[in-house]
Each structure stands twice: as C-alpha cells, then as structure tokens.
Design a protein around this motif. Structure first.
Motif: not given
Ligand code: MG
Ligand code: C2E
Ligand code: MG
Length: 737
Positions: A613-614, A636, A670
């Motif tokens: 993630d990110d 991210d 995202e």
């Molecule tokens: Mg994220």
C-alpha cells in the motif's frame, strides 16, 4: 539515631518523672504548710485566751478590793491609815498590782500608789481626760460584785492593763447611788517579762507587745485598743512551725523513694525506646522495600511519585531547577514474546544498569513501569544538563544487548521537560515530560524530544482518543465501509477495500488516518483488525467472486498469532484466504526485514494475497519488492492527484507501472478523483483503479445494491469507450505535458 517514637517515649518519661516529683514535693510541702497554719491558728487562740485571762484576773482583783464594806466605811471616814495599810501598800508591796488609784465621786484623784518608783505617778497617769473616760466606762455597770470593767492606757512606763470598779458597801447596796460611790482603779504594766512568762505557758518563747510600725505586722497578730479606742499595740510572737519539723523528718525517705521511682521509670522507658526503635527500623526497611523495584534495585513508581510530591522537588520546580526525563523502550513486548519473561526481565536489568552508568551521580533514576524509566534532575545545572543526559540515554542503547545467547537491538522513546520557574508544578512537569516522550514514540524519533508548547494540542487529543477508542468496539461505534476497486480496461468491479469507520459518541466521525496510529500505539489495533476482518468475511458472502482488500498495520503483523487468527476467522466464515489481499505499508519491511519476510511467507503459504500500500511514499526500494512476495502494488494517491499537472509525478507513475509490469505485479492506482486522471491511467496501462470518481467507500448494503444494479458484467460505466490507442511518442508527450 533519633526517631519520632523514641522521642515521644523519652518525652513521656521525662514528663512523667517531673509530674510525679512535682506532685510529691508539692503535696508534702502543702501538708507541712497546712500543719504550720493550723499550729499558728491554735497559738493565736491560746494567746487570745491568755490575754482574756489577764483581763479576768485584773477584773477579779478589782472586784475583790472594791466589793468591801470596810473599805467603803474607811473611805467615808477618810481613814487614810486603814486604806494605806489594807489597800495601798498591801497590794503594791505584794506585787499584786503595779498601779492603784481611788477616784472620788466628784472625779478627784483621792489616793494613788505605783511601782516601780520611777514609773509615772498617779497624778500623771490619772489625767482628767482619763478620769472622764473611766466614768464613761463604768457608768453602765451595775452595783454588784463582779461588775469590774477593764481596758488599756498608754503611759511613759508602758502599756497599763487596768480594771475599774466601784467601792461599794455590801450591806447597803440598795440604799446608795452609783454616782456617789468612789472608784477603784487597779492595773499592771504589760512588761515583756510578764508577757514572756504568759507565753511560756503556751510554749511561745517570745510573746511580746509591739507598739511601733503596727501596720507592717501580720493581721493575724491580735491588736489591742486603749480606752479611747486607739490601736496602741499588737501581741506578736514567732509562730511555731511543726510542719517543717515533720518535713525535715520525711525529706530523706521521700527523696529516696523518688530516686528509686526515677530509676525504675528510666529503665522501663529505655527498654520501650529500644523496642520502638527496632520496630521503627523494621518499618523503615519495609518502607524502603516498598519504594524499590525488586528487579533493578531502582526506585519504583511509588518512590518516584513520592519524590516528585516532595517539598524539595516542588521548591526546585519553583526555582526553575528541576528536569524530568522519561524513557520508554520500543517494542519491548516483542522481546518478551520471543525470549520469554525471564529474558525480558534480564534485558530490563541490563538496560537499567547501562543507563545508570551514563547518568550524573545526583540524578534520581526510577523504573516507573515495565519498560518505562524516569530520571529526575535537580539543582542549578539541571536545565543545562538535561538535553545531554536525555540524548546520552538514547545513544546508550546503540550497542545491542545480549540476552540468552541472542543479540537484541533495542530503541527507546525519550522525552524530557524542564521547569522554567514559570509556575510549573511537579505534576505539570511530569505531564510535560510524558507528553514529550509520547511524541518521541509517535514520531519514531531517533533522538530525545524536548517538551515544547506545540506538543500540547495534538498529543493531548490523541491521548483522549486513545481512551475513547478502548470502548469503541463494545460500544458498537465501529463499522466497515467498502470501496470498489475497478479494472481499468472495462471498469468492472473486481474487488473492494475494507475501510474501518469510527462514529465516536464523544468525537463524532474520526478518520482512520487519525485514530489508526493511536490504536497502534495503545494496542487496540489488534482487536480492531480482527473486528474488520470478521465483518468483511460476513459481508463478502453476498458478493461471490469479489476479492477483498484488508489493511494491516505493522503492529498487527508483529503479533505472533496474527496469521493463525486470520486463518481461523476465514475458516469459521467459510471464506478461502485467496479471496483476500492484505494491504501493508513499507514501514514494517524497512524496520524489520527478516521478521517481515518470515511472516509474509507464512501468510502467502496460507493463500493470502499481499498488496504493498501507499507505494512511492516511503523508501520504495525495488529491492524490497523483489524480496517480498507481493501480488499488488498500490500507487499512492498523492501521485495521482498530481497526475497531469506535475511532469515528475507523471514520469514516476509511468515507471511504477513499468516496474509492476516487469516484476509481474499488478498495479493499482488509488485516489482517482477526475475523469482525466482515469483516462490518463488507462492510457498508461494501469491495470486497476480506485477512487471517489469511480466509487466512494460505502456500506455493505450499498455495495450489494450497486452490484445488483450492474448485473453480470459488474461494469461501472458500461457505455464508456475503450481508452484511445496512442502511439508511444504521443503518450510520452501527454504524460510530460
Ligand atoms: Mg493507500
Ligand atoms: P489506505 O489504505 O491508503 O486507504 C485508502 C484511503 O483513501 C481511504 O481513506 C479512502 O477512503 C481514501 N480514498 C479512496 N478514494 C479516494 C479518492 O479518490 N480521493 C481521496 N482523497 N481519498 C480517497 P480512509 O478510509 O480515511 O483510510 C485512511 C487509511 O487508514 C487507509 O489508507 C489505511 O491505511 C488506514 N485504514 C483504513 N481502514 C483500516 C483498517 O481496517 N485497518 C488498518 N490497519 N488500517 C486501516
Ligand atoms: Mg489500503
């Protein structure tokens, strides 16, 4: 060694002895004085009785010589010879009286006798004034035997006690008139010799008549008044003191008794003192033990609180000469988990030892919690020294510790605060140091953090959040929202991401970005993680074929039972692990790659998919991607928001997509908020997209409804045209523009 109890006992002893001695002495003295008083009173009564007896005697004599027929007849006859022989010389020579006179009814001195020869003669004594006064005295006396009256008169030879009586014819008393009868005056001088003879009969040696300085004499000495009513003297004597005589006899035995009493009392008290002292000593030892941490031998929390509550510390705070440092060991729980509590204890001991060595000698060092330490510095140099001491404490842990054959690298969060003399109370100083330490922990600082006012709002709020969060699960304040993840090519929903929501009774809706770090810190994250996972398992039963992304904090992954717990929950809900993607951030991988690798391999082997993630916000070393078995990487949203506006962001996104391609890792973008961002990402061949433009996070029911509305294909915008086909040069232009 002095102790309040011993002091009290000694005081009681001394007081007891003093009271006893004073009581006994004053009692005995009181008795003696009382006895003296009684004797004095007795003596006075006797003296008065003696004086009365003198009056009675002189009155009796006067009666005898006046109640006499022959004497009356001789007077009438002027028979001087008879009178001289029977009254005058008869009385004077036999010393029955010192003074004699006969006064005629017409107040003339008729006869007079006196002794001794040099005493004042009758004429001198019997002045007309005295004769008149005698008339007055006797006027009321009846004519009968025993009618004599007595009084005093002052003369040159001393005080004369005298009686007066009428010379009466016994057989003719009824026929004569009182004023026609001659008067006999008879008396004697109160010479000191006479008085001392009188006194001796009552055992008084020195009875005498005092005639001068009368007002200086004790009123107890009886006074005498002359015939004119003037006070002319007092009988005085030395009062007897039988009490003192008794006292002299009892002093020795009483003193002996008191001495013995003192000795016994002192002996008893010395024993009691020794007992009390030994008891106080063992009490003191118990108190010391209660203030000492048994593991490290340092002061414990109780002792430290006592120190910070003390008046000296408060004074130091007022003077701006106090500082507090807090140190909290990071990740101590995982040490305990991996080598057991005995090993953890050993580590704490080594840590305390090492920290002790770098502290200044006058610093007060305490273990105030399992892995928490505190240092109190006081004195003029405290505020100047504290930063150096705190920093030294951080770096004291640079070298690893070896426990049970393992090397442990330990870090700590260190915060400190200094009293600036500006009304900082000890409690406030402790709170500030705690806040600074909290900040150090939160921000994963590698150096000590000093307190500053900027820490106040954030940290305090986080603390309150942490408290509220503890009750959030039981209070039904948590829920889970799901945000669709969409395939870029046809915009079909392939997955959802579970996002926790907290509607706090106290704070309203709180963003996970705000409370997840707090939950990590307080350990509540484990329960929250399980709650979200469980809820996701329940909800996804309605959505067959859909994948589920679950966010996992580094703290959760460190929990040794994490993988097992997830497996068990999934089994219980009959969901296969490969429908999940666990979303992890880089933090964990960077901090502890070895452990992370092992844990991720285990999750992978259980069938869970893994998503980074990110991506792009942390270290993002390609090396990590190669080392860890990720299936997805999520670019991210900070990059996406700059897409089309910042050429660097464009290039970076492009290379991240290329990287995923090359490593056979699916790429998700995202935070897509605009149609332009979507189109660009499709253009760049990003495989999956997620963002508000496509679908916001929504409740499980809303997802169910959404899916029902979309039908089999699950395409969000069925009519959307496929991305335009662009040649490579145009693409590069577009991305860089
Ligand atoms: Mg994220
Ligand atoms: P994340 O994993 O990166 O989650 C995506 C965040 O971006 C979510 O914020 C989501 O609502 C938000 N988002 C989605 N689309 C857009 C968009 O188009 N624009 C913008 N500006 N934001 C968008 P959220 O729900 O506030 O969550 C924040 C972070 O909290 C998450 O970041 C995740 O790290 C953490 N988190 C959320 N739920 C959980 C959970 O159940 N467990 C754990 N450990 N962490 C969670
Ligand atoms: Mg996420």
């Amino acid at each position: 060694m002095s102790h309040p109890i011993a002091g009290r006992i000694t005081f009681n002893l001394v007081a007891g002895i003093v009271v006893t001695i004073v009581t006994v002495i004053s009692g005995v003295a009181w008795m003696a004085y009382r006895q003296n008083d009684q004797a004095a009173e007795q003596t006075r009564t006797m003296v008065m009785g003696g004086v009365d007896a003198m009056h009675t005697r002189v009155q009796g004599l006067a009666n005898d010589y006046s109640w006499w027929e022959e004497a009356y007849d001789a007077y009438l006859r002027d028979d001087n010879a008879w009178i001289e022989a029977n009254i005058g010389t008869g009385i004077i020579d036999t010393q029955i009286a010192d003074f004699l006179a006969i006064i005629s009814p017409d107040r003339e001195l008729k006869y007079g006798w006196w002794t001794p020869a040099d005493a004042p003669n009758s004429e001198t004594v019997m002045s007309p004034k005295l004769i008149a006064k005698i008339e007055e005295l006797i006027r009321t006396a009846p004519i009968e035997n025993n009618a004599a009256r007595s009084s005093y008169v002052e003369t040159a030879a001393g005080t004369l006690l005298f009686a007066v009586s009428r010379i009466a014819p016994v057989s003719k008393v009824d026929t004569v008139k009182a004023e026609n009868l001659p008067v006999l005056v008879m008396g004697f001088y109160l010479s000191n010799q006479r008085l001392s003879e009188l006194g001796r009969t009552f055992l008084i040696n020195d009875l005498r008549l005092e005639r001068e300085n009368l007002d200086k004499l004790d009123n107890d000495f009886p006074e005498i008044r002359d015939i004119y009513g003037e006070v002319i003297g007092r009988f005085v004597w030395t009062p007897p003191t039988p009490g003192f005589a008794v006292l002299r006899n009892v002093v020795a035995p009483i003193a002996g008794g008191l001495l013995l009493f003192c000795l016994i009392a002192m002996w008893t008290v010395l024993r009691a003192r020794r007992l009390a002292l030994s008891q106080a000593l063992s009490e003191r030892q118990a108190v010391t033990a209660a203030r000492t941490d048994s593991l490290t031998g340092l002061t414990n929390r109780y002792g430290f609180n006592e120190l910070s509550d003390s008046a000296q510390f408060s004074d130091a705070c007022d003077a701006g000469e106090a500082a507090i440092i807090y140190l909290d060991v990071n990740g101590f729980k995982s040490v305990n988990d991996s080598i057991g509590h005995a090993g953890g204890d050993e580590l704490v001991g080594l840590l305390a030892e090492r920290l002790s060595m770098i502290l200044p000698p006058d610093a007060r060092f305490a273990r105030v919690g399992g892995d928490e330490f505190a240092v109190a510095l006081t004195g003029r140099s405290a505020s100047a020294a504290v930063a150096g001491v705190a920093s030294a404490m951080v770096h004291a842990l640079d070298q690893p510790f070896s426990v049970a054959g393992f090397q442990f690298q330990v870090t700590a969060a260190v915060g400190y605060a200094v009293s600036d003399g500006n009304e900082v109370t000890p409690a406030e100083l402790l709170r500030r140091a705690d806040l600074a330490m909290y900040q150090a922990k939160n921000a994963a600082e590698r150096d000590a953090v000093p307190y500053h006012s900027g820490l106040e709002t954030g940290a305090l709020h986080r603390k309150r959040l942490g408290m509220a969060l503890r009750g959030a699960i039981e209070g039904n304040e948590l829920s889970v929202a799901y945000q669709p993840i969409v395939r870029a090519s046809d915009l079909a929903i392939v997955s959802v991401e579970a996002l926790v929501r907290w509607d706090s009774k106290e704070f309203g809706r709180v963003s996970p970005a705000e409370f997840i770090p707090v939950a990590e810190e307080t350990g509540v994250i484990h329960d929250i993680g399980k709650f979200v996972f469980q809820r996701a398992c329940q909800d996804m039963i309605e959505w067959p074929g859909l994948k589920m992304s679950i966010n996992v904090s580094p703290a959760q992954l460190r929990d040794p039972s994490f993988a097992n717990d997830l497996g068990a929950i999934a089994r219980r809900h009959d969901v296969v692990p490969n429908r999940f993607k666990l979303e992890l951030t880089e933090g964990l991988l960077v901090r502890n790659p070895t452990i992370a690798k092992r844990k991720l391999a285990r999750l992978k082997s259980m069938g869970f998919g893994l998503s980074l993630d990110d991506f792009g916000t942390g270290f993002s070393s390609i090396g990590y991607l190669r080392q860890f078995p990720f299936d997805w990487l999520k670019i991210d949203k900070s990059f996406i928001s700059e897409l089309g506006t910042n050429p660097t962001a464009n290039a970076l996104i492009q290379s991240m997509i290329a990287l995923g391609d090359a490593m056979d890792i699916a790429v998700v973008a995202e935070g897509i908020e605009t149609v332009e961002q979507l189109q660009l990402l499709r253009l760049l061949q990003c495989e999956y997209v997620q963002g508000f433009h496509l679908a916001k996070p929504m409740s499980a029911a809303e997802i169910t409804a959404l899916l029902a509305g979309l039908g089999e294909s699950r395409r969000l915008f069925p009519d959307l045209a496929p991305p335009p086909m662009l040649d490579k040069d145009r693409l590069i232009n577009l991305v860089q523009s």
